[in-house]
Design a protein around this motif. Structure first.
Motif, mmCIF file in Angstrom:
data_model
loop_
_atom_site.group_PDB
_atom_site.id
_atom_site.type_symbol
_atom_site.label_atom_id
_atom_site.label_comp_id
_atom_site.label_asym_id
_atom_site.label_seq_id
_atom_site.Cartn_x
_atom_site.Cartn_y
_atom_site.Cartn_z
ATOM 1 N N ALA A 173 12.507 17.762 -78.165
ATOM 2 C CA ALA A 173 12.043 16.378 -78.011
ATOM 3 C C ALA A 173 13.005 15.584 -77.124
ATOM 4 C CB ALA A 173 11.921 15.727 -79.389
ATOM 5 N N ARG A 174 14.291 15.800 -77.294
ATOM 6 C CA ARG A 174 15.273 15.094 -76.452
ATOM 7 C C ARG A 174 15.129 15.502 -74.990
ATOM 8 N NH1 ARG A 174 21.266 15.418 -78.693
ATOM 9 N NH2 ARG A 174 21.546 14.502 -76.610
ATOM 10 N N ALA A 175 14.941 16.812 -74.738
ATOM 11 C CA ALA A 175 14.788 17.285 -73.359
ATOM 12 C C ALA A 175 13.530 16.703 -72.721
ATOM 13 C CB ALA A 175 14.756 18.808 -73.338
ATOM 14 N N VAL A 176 12.432 16.672 -73.485
ATOM 15 C CA VAL A 176 11.180 16.107 -72.957
ATOM 16 C C VAL A 176 11.333 14.610 -72.689
ATOM 17 C CG1 VAL A 176 8.763 15.646 -73.523
ATOM 18 C CG2 VAL A 176 9.742 17.878 -74.015
ATOM 19 N N ALA A 177 12.030 13.900 -73.607
ATOM 20 C CA ALA A 177 12.230 12.459 -73.409
ATOM 21 C C ALA A 177 13.048 12.182 -72.148
ATOM 22 C CB ALA A 177 12.929 11.865 -74.635
ATOM 23 N N ASP A 178 14.072 12.995 -71.893
ATOM 24 C CA ASP A 178 14.872 12.810 -70.676
ATOM 25 C C ASP A 178 14.038 13.027 -69.423
ATOM 26 O OD1 ASP A 178 17.025 12.277 -72.279
ATOM 27 O OD2 ASP A 178 17.874 14.295 -72.171
ATOM 28 N N GLU A 179 13.200 14.073 -69.441
ATOM 29 C CA GLU A 179 12.365 14.359 -68.269
ATOM 30 C C GLU A 179 11.330 13.255 -68.043
ATOM 31 O OE1 GLU A 179 12.757 16.693 -66.036
ATOM 32 O OE2 GLU A 179 14.512 17.484 -67.099
ATOM 33 N N MET A 180 10.718 12.762 -69.137
ATOM 34 C CA MET A 180 9.730 11.698 -68.995
ATOM 35 C C MET A 180 10.379 10.392 -68.523
ATOM 36 S SD MET A 180 6.859 13.042 -69.560
ATOM 37 C CE MET A 180 5.878 11.567 -69.594
ATOM 38 N N GLN A 181 11.597 10.139 -68.967
ATOM 39 C CA GLN A 181 12.298 8.945 -68.496
ATOM 40 C C GLN A 181 12.549 9.015 -66.999
ATOM 41 O OE1 GLN A 181 15.938 8.239 -70.547
ATOM 42 N NE2 GLN A 181 16.182 6.163 -69.757
ATOM 43 N N LYS A 182 12.898 10.193 -66.492
ATOM 44 C CA LYS A 182 13.076 10.355 -65.043
ATOM 45 C C LYS A 182 11.767 10.119 -64.302
ATOM 46 C CE LYS A 182 16.917 13.652 -65.368
ATOM 47 N NZ LYS A 182 17.332 15.052 -65.098
ATOM 48 N N ILE A 183 10.668 10.621 -64.876
ATOM 49 C CA ILE A 183 9.370 10.460 -64.205
ATOM 50 C C ILE A 183 8.967 8.986 -64.167
ATOM 51 C CG2 ILE A 183 6.912 10.985 -64.407
ATOM 52 C CD1 ILE A 183 7.787 13.717 -65.609
ATOM 53 N N TYR A 184 9.143 8.278 -65.302
ATOM 54 C CA TYR A 184 8.781 6.867 -65.348
ATOM 55 C C TYR A 184 9.663 6.034 -64.405
ATOM 56 C CZ TYR A 184 6.075 8.027 -69.522
ATOM 57 O OH TYR A 184 5.172 8.569 -70.391
ATOM 58 N N GLN A 185 10.914 6.370 -64.341
ATOM 59 C CA GLN A 185 11.817 5.640 -63.451
ATOM 60 C C GLN A 185 11.422 5.846 -61.994
ATOM 61 O OE1 GLN A 185 15.911 6.631 -64.114
ATOM 62 N NE2 GLN A 185 16.686 4.950 -62.850
ATOM 63 N N HIS A 186 11.021 7.058 -61.656
ATOM 64 C CA HIS A 186 10.582 7.334 -60.286
ATOM 65 C C HIS A 186 9.288 6.596 -59.965
ATOM 66 C CE1 HIS A 186 10.211 9.496 -56.531
ATOM 67 N NE2 HIS A 186 8.974 9.868 -56.862
ATOM 68 N N GLU A 187 8.388 6.479 -60.965
ATOM 69 C CA GLU A 187 7.131 5.780 -60.726
ATOM 70 C C GLU A 187 7.335 4.268 -60.605
ATOM 71 O OE1 GLU A 187 4.553 6.871 -63.869
ATOM 72 O OE2 GLU A 187 4.105 8.880 -63.078
ATOM 73 N N LEU A 188 8.277 3.713 -61.356
ATOM 74 C CA LEU A 188 8.499 2.269 -61.338
ATOM 75 C C LEU A 188 9.346 1.806 -60.164
ATOM 76 C CD1 LEU A 188 9.144 1.682 -65.136
ATOM 77 C CD2 LEU A 188 7.098 1.066 -63.850
ATOM 78 N N GLU A 189 9.902 2.719 -59.410
ATOM 79 C CA GLU A 189 10.694 2.337 -58.245
ATOM 80 C C GLU A 189 9.806 1.692 -57.183
ATOM 81 O OE1 GLU A 189 12.702 5.741 -56.819
ATOM 82 O OE2 GLU A 189 14.306 5.659 -58.333
ATOM 83 N N PRO A 190 10.321 0.737 -56.408
ATOM 84 C CA PRO A 190 9.494 0.130 -55.349
ATOM 85 C C PRO A 190 9.141 1.152 -54.271
ATOM 86 C CG PRO A 190 11.786 -0.581 -55.167
ATOM 87 C CD PRO A 190 11.678 0.162 -56.462
ATOM 88 N N GLN A 191 7.892 1.060 -53.820
ATOM 89 C CA GLN A 191 7.415 2.013 -52.811
ATOM 90 C C GLN A 191 8.071 1.727 -51.463
ATOM 91 O OE1 GLN A 191 3.176 1.866 -52.689
ATOM 92 N NE2 GLN A 191 2.908 2.665 -54.778
ATOM 93 N N PRO A 192 8.456 2.765 -50.749
ATOM 94 C CA PRO A 192 9.063 2.540 -49.420
ATOM 95 C C PRO A 192 8.044 2.042 -48.408
ATOM 96 C CG PRO A 192 8.749 4.892 -49.806
ATOM 97 C CD PRO A 192 8.391 4.206 -51.097
ATOM 98 N N ILE A 193 8.544 1.437 -47.353
ATOM 99 C CA ILE A 193 7.665 0.919 -46.296
ATOM 100 C C ILE A 193 7.070 2.091 -45.527
ATOM 101 C CG2 ILE A 193 7.584 -0.494 -44.206
ATOM 102 C CD1 ILE A 193 10.010 -2.007 -45.350
ATOM 103 N N PRO A 194 5.751 2.142 -45.413
ATOM 104 C CA PRO A 194 5.143 3.284 -44.692
ATOM 105 C C PRO A 194 5.444 3.219 -43.203
ATOM 106 C CG PRO A 194 3.472 1.663 -45.274
ATOM 107 C CD PRO A 194 4.737 1.225 -45.944
ATOM 108 N N LEU A 195 5.699 4.381 -42.632
ATOM 109 C CA LEU A 195 5.965 4.449 -41.196
ATOM 110 C C LEU A 195 4.701 4.238 -40.362
ATOM 111 C CD1 LEU A 195 8.380 7.529 -41.201
ATOM 112 C CD2 LEU A 195 9.001 5.104 -41.079
ATOM 113 N N VAL A 196 3.547 4.685 -40.880
ATOM 114 C CA VAL A 196 2.277 4.552 -40.162
ATOM 115 C C VAL A 196 1.296 3.827 -41.069
ATOM 116 C CG1 VAL A 196 0.378 5.777 -39.038
ATOM 117 C CG2 VAL A 196 2.703 6.695 -38.903
ATOM 118 N N VAL A 197 0.650 2.751 -40.556
ATOM 119 C CA VAL A 197 -0.332 1.989 -41.327
ATOM 120 C C VAL A 197 -1.713 2.583 -41.057
ATOM 121 C CG1 VAL A 197 -1.328 -0.292 -41.718
ATOM 122 C CG2 VAL A 197 1.088 -0.056 -41.119
ATOM 123 N N PRO A 198 -2.429 2.999 -42.091
ATOM 124 C CA PRO A 198 -3.764 3.591 -41.834
ATOM 125 C C PRO A 198 -4.749 2.512 -41.375
ATOM 126 C CG PRO A 198 -3.370 3.370 -44.192
ATOM 127 C CD PRO A 198 -2.088 3.013 -43.523
#
Length: 367
Positions: A173-198
């Motif tokens: 459970a601790r290992a899964v919680a650590d991995e999920m925390q990394k995933i949530y932190q990566h998702e909540l990070e601000p998105q970078p500016i796209p190099l090409v605008v569609p």
């Protein structure tokens, strides 16, 4: 003709003209000056008027120094200064050595006989050379740095090769919680500016319409600015209305009334604050208590954070290694059937980083 009869000398005609009174005025001036200064100098004894001047004659001293041989600044700096006090630690060690009766032997060179004489005179004056290697060497005690993190940490019981089922589930459970925390932190990070605008490409025909619209908006803005400029000119052309004496007096009375009202309001506010002094004291005590508790919480949080990871030393932060726990199908229950893995070097390296002995570096990607 007969003799003229003698007239009386008591009249104005018999008075003498242009009689000088300077001696009388000088006498009065002298007496007043003597009275103000404390008495005449004729009555003062000679011992109080004259004394022997024992101060130095600076002009003679300057002449002597001028005729003396000039000393360069480098030589004057290198000369011993008898007014500089010795270092307290060295003087104490010197006194201790004298008490014990230890004689210090100084080697004498043939070439530097004059220099040794100067050194001896300097030692007699109590001046020691700071850069002399023959002096007493002070022992520097290095204070050991206390580290909260132990050198070898005991892992969770669920990370064993044959763990208990409950502890194994806790570790998973601790290992899964650590991995999920990394995933949530990566998702909540601000998105970078796209190099090409569609988007879709614009045809050449529509480009002309876009340019025409842009020109039209510019013309409208210019017209609006011109209208605003005309209105300002009209306002400035109008003459300012003259203020009469009645209006001026009315403004002065209103200003005085507002000032009196502000003073009354200030006095009422001060009286209210004086009445509410106990409440203010209680609020201050509560704020001080909250600050103290917040400070304690920060200290505890800092200690807990230092147990998990060290303070930042370099460019990169310390990243703890993931929890090494076996899956349910990987458990064998025997050391002979356990799958081998090289984790000792990595574990020791992470331990050194965690204790702050090595600066953490960026994880290098293998090609």
């Amino acid at each position: 003709m007969g003799k003229r009869p003698k007239s009386s000398r008591k009249g104005k005609k018999e008075w003498r003209a242009n009689i000088s009174t300077e001696d009388i005025e000088d006498y009065y001036d002298k007496t007043t000056k003597d009275a103000l200064s404390g008495g005449s100098l004729a009555d003062v004894p000679s011992d109080s008027l004259f004394f022997l001047d024992k101060s130095r004659d600076l002009s003679v001293k300057r002449k002597i120094e001028k005729n003396r041989e000039k000393v360069l600044r480098c030589d004057s700096v290198l000369q011993r200064n008898p007014f500089i006090k010795a270092i307290p630690s060295s003087t104490q060690n010197k006194q201790k050595s004298k008490r014990k009766g230890k004689a210090v032997s100084i080697p004498v060179d043939e070439d530097g006989a004059q220099g040794n004489v100067k050194d001896e005179s300097a030692h007699c004056c109590g001046v020691l050379d700071l850069w002399e290697e023959k002096g007493v060497k002070a022992k520097i005690k290095k204070k050991p740095k206390t580290c909260i993190i132990p050198a070898v940490e005991v892992e969770h019981p669920g990370c064993s090769f044959n763990p208990h089922p409950e502890s194994h589930q806790d570790a998973l459970a601790r290992a899964v919680a650590d991995e999920m925390q990394k995933i949530y932190q990566h998702e909540l990070e601000p998105q970078p500016i796209p190099l090409v605008v569609p988007g879709e490409a614009i045809d050449e025909e529509y480009k002309y319409f876009l340019e025409a619209d842009a020109d039209g908006t510019d013309d409208d803005e210019n017209e609006n600015q011109a209208d605003v400029g005309d209105e300002d000119a009209e306002k400035s052309s109008q003459k300012t209305k003259r203020v009469t004496r009645v209006e001026f007096n009315r403004r002065a009375r209103r200003k005085e009334r507002l000032r009196i009202e502000a003073e009354d309001k200030k006095v009422k506010g001060l009286s209210k604050e004086i009445d509410s002094l106990p409440e203010i004291m209680q609020e201050i005590e509560k704020e001080d208590e909250e600050k103290h508790n917040r400070h304690l919480r920060r200290i505890v949080a800092k200690q807990e954070r230092l147990k998990a990871r060290p303070s930042r030393l370099g460019k990169y932060k310390f990243e703890p290694s993931p929890l090494q726990v076996l899956l349910t199908e990987e458990k064998t229950g025997s050391l002979r059937q356990l799958k081998g893995c090289c984790m000792l070097v990595r574990d020791r390296y992470k331990s050194l980083e965690k204790r702050g002995l090595i600066i953490p570096t960026k994880k290098g990607s293998r090609r």
